[in-house]
Design an enzyme around this catalytic site. Structure first.
Site, PDB file in Angstrom:
ATOM      1  CB  CYS A   1      -0.186  42.042 -33.404  1.00 41.08           C
ATOM      2  SG  CYS A   1      -1.671  42.228 -34.403  1.00 41.08           S
TER       3      CYS A   1
ATOM      4  CB  CYS B   1      -0.837  39.700 -36.326  1.00 37.92           C
ATOM      5  SG  CYS B   1      -0.986  41.470 -36.206  1.00 37.92           S
ATOM      6  CG  ASP B   2       1.522  36.975 -34.606  1.00 39.26           C
ATOM      7  OD1 ASP B   2       1.467  36.765 -35.827  1.00 39.26           O
ATOM      8  OD2 ASP B   2       2.307  37.795 -34.096  1.00 39.26           O
TER       9      ASP B   2
END
Ligand code: NDP
Length: 316
Positions: free
Chosen positions: A138, A141-142
Site C-alpha cells: 500500500c 499507507c507507507d
C-alpha cells in the site's frame, strides 16, 4: 445431537476499520451486534507499520494499536466481538444464515459484510522476511517513509501506475517491475508514468528475491527470463511495493449477491446497500477504488445506520 442456532438482529463479519466502526454504531443504536473477527483479527492494518493518515492521530499510531482501540470502542457499546471465521453463507431466505468455523450456525435479521480484501503477493520467502521492513502492498499507507529514497513497484496495471505516480512525488526514484513487454494499465495512466522523469519502467523483469541486512536494500531481478539473452540484474532500493492486484474476500457470498468481475460486492452507488434487503457491504470488500482505513470506517458507519433503519422499518 441437534445443533442449536443462535439468532441475532445484526451480524457483522470482519474486524477491520469497517467492521469495528459498524460495531460502534450498531452497538450505540442498541442492535446488540455480534461481530466475527475472521482470519486476520484487526484486518489489513495489522500488517502495516505506522498509520499516519487516519484523522485524529497527529503523531501516527501503529496499525495494531489502532485496531485495538477500535475493538475496545466497539465492545464498550455492547458489540460482542468474537473469534471465528465465517466459512459459509446461506442468503437464499430470511433470516440469513452464516456458518462460523465450519460448524456453528448463526442467523441474523441484518448482515454487514466487512470482510475486506487481501493484497496479492508474489509468493516469495523474502516478502515474508521483510514484511514491515521495506515490503508493502500500500503506497498510500507507507510511501511517506520512503521520501528521497529509491523504491520499486511490482505490476503493470492501473494500481501499479497509480502507486508509482504517487510514490514519484515522494521518493527520489521509482522503478516499475513489469513482467510483460507492455503495461496493462489504461492509456492515461501509462502516459502519466512514462512522462514522469523519476519513474523507470523495467519491462520484462521478474523478481527473484530481496536482499539487505536491516531491511530491504535491493532486489534481485531476472530480465527476459527463459530467452537466449536472459540476464540477472540487481537494483538498490529501500522499499518494495506490491501492486499486482487485490482479492476481495467475497467468495462465500457469490451465489447470493452481485459481485463485479474481480469479486468486489456491488452496492448501490454512494450507499452500502447490496441487492438483498438487510444485507450491507462496507470497506474494501466493496471498494475497488479508495481502499483506505478512513473510507472503510465511513462506510462501516453508513452500513450500521442502514441496518438500524432497515430493522426499525421492518419491526425486527
Ligand atoms: P490488474 O489485474 O489490472 O493488474 C495486475 C498487474 O500485476 C498486471 O500488470 C499483471 O501483469 C501484474 N501481475 C499479476 N500477477 C503478477 C505476478 N505474479 N508477477 C508479476 N506481475 C504480476 O490489477 P490492478 O490492481 O492494477 O487493477 C484492478 C482493477 O481495478 C482493474 O480493472 C483496474 O483497471 C482497476 N483500477 C482502476 C483504477 C482507476 O481507474 N483509477 C485504479 C486502480 C485500479 P500481467 O499484465 O502480465 O498479467
Amino acid at each position: 445431537m441437534e445443533q442449536t442456532t443462535e439468532h441475532v438482529r445484526c451480524l457483522i463479519i470482519g474486524s477491520g476499520p469497517a467492521g469495528f466502526t459498524a460495531g460502534i454504531y450498531a452497538g450505540r443504536a442498541n442492535l446488540s451486534p455480534v461481530l466475527y473477527e475472521g482470519m486476520q483479527p484487526g484486518g489489513q492494518l495489522t500488517t502495516t507499520t505506522d498509520i499516519e493518515n487516519f484523522p485524529g492521530y497527529p503523531d501516527g499510531i501503529s496499525g495494531n494499536d489502532m485496531m485495538e482501540d477500535l475493538r475496545k470502542q466497539a465492545t464498550r457499546f455492547g458489540c460482542d466481538a468474537r473469534w471465528g471465521v465465517a466459512t459459509a453463507a446461506d442468503l437464499s431466505a430470511k433470516p440469513y444464515r452464516i456458518t462460523i468455523d465450519g460448524e456453528k450456525q448463526i442467523t441474523c435479521d441484518s448482515l454487514i459484510i466487512a470482510t475486506g480484501a487481501t493484497a496479492k503477493y508474489l509468493g516469495l520467502q523474502d516478502e515474508v522476511k521483510y514484511q514491515g521492513m521495506g515490503v508493502s502492498a500500500c503506497a498510500t499507507c507507507d510511501g511517506f517513509f520512503y521520501r528521497k529514497k529509491k523504491v520499486a513497484v511490482v505490476g503493470g496495471g492501473d494500481t501499479a501506475c497509480e502507486e508509482a505516480a504517487y510514490l514519484s512525488g515522494l521518493a527520489e526514484h521509482v522503478y516499475m517491475i513489469v513482467r510483460k513487454p507492455f503495461l496493462r494499465a489504461s492509456q492515461i495512466m501509462q502516459d502519466r508514468v512514462q512522462e514522469t522523469p523519476n519513474i523507470t519502467i523495467l519491462f520484462e523483469h521478474e523478481t527473484l528475491g530481496l536482499y539487505g541486512d536491516n531491511g530491504v536494500e535491493g532486489v534481485h531481478l531476472i530480465k527476459r527470463k527463459g530467452q537466449s539473452d536472459e540476464e540477472k540484474v540487481d537494483i538498490a532500493i529501500d522499499g518494495f511495493f506490491l501492486a499486482i492486484g487485490h482479492k476481495p474476500n467475497s467468495d462465500i457470498f457469490k451465489d447470493y449477491i452481485e459481485l463485479d468481475e474481480t469479486g468486489y460486492i456491488r452496492t448501490t452507488p454512494g450507499t452500502p446497500r447490496t441487492q438483498l434487503d438487510g444485507v450491507f457491504a462496507a470497506g474494501d470488500v466493496a471498494d475497488p477504488h479508495y481502499r483506505q482505513a478512513v473510507t472503510a470506517a465511513g462506510s462501516g458507519c453508513a452500513a450500521a445506520i442502514e441496518a438500524e433503519r432497515y430493522l426499525s422499518s421492518n419491526k425486527l
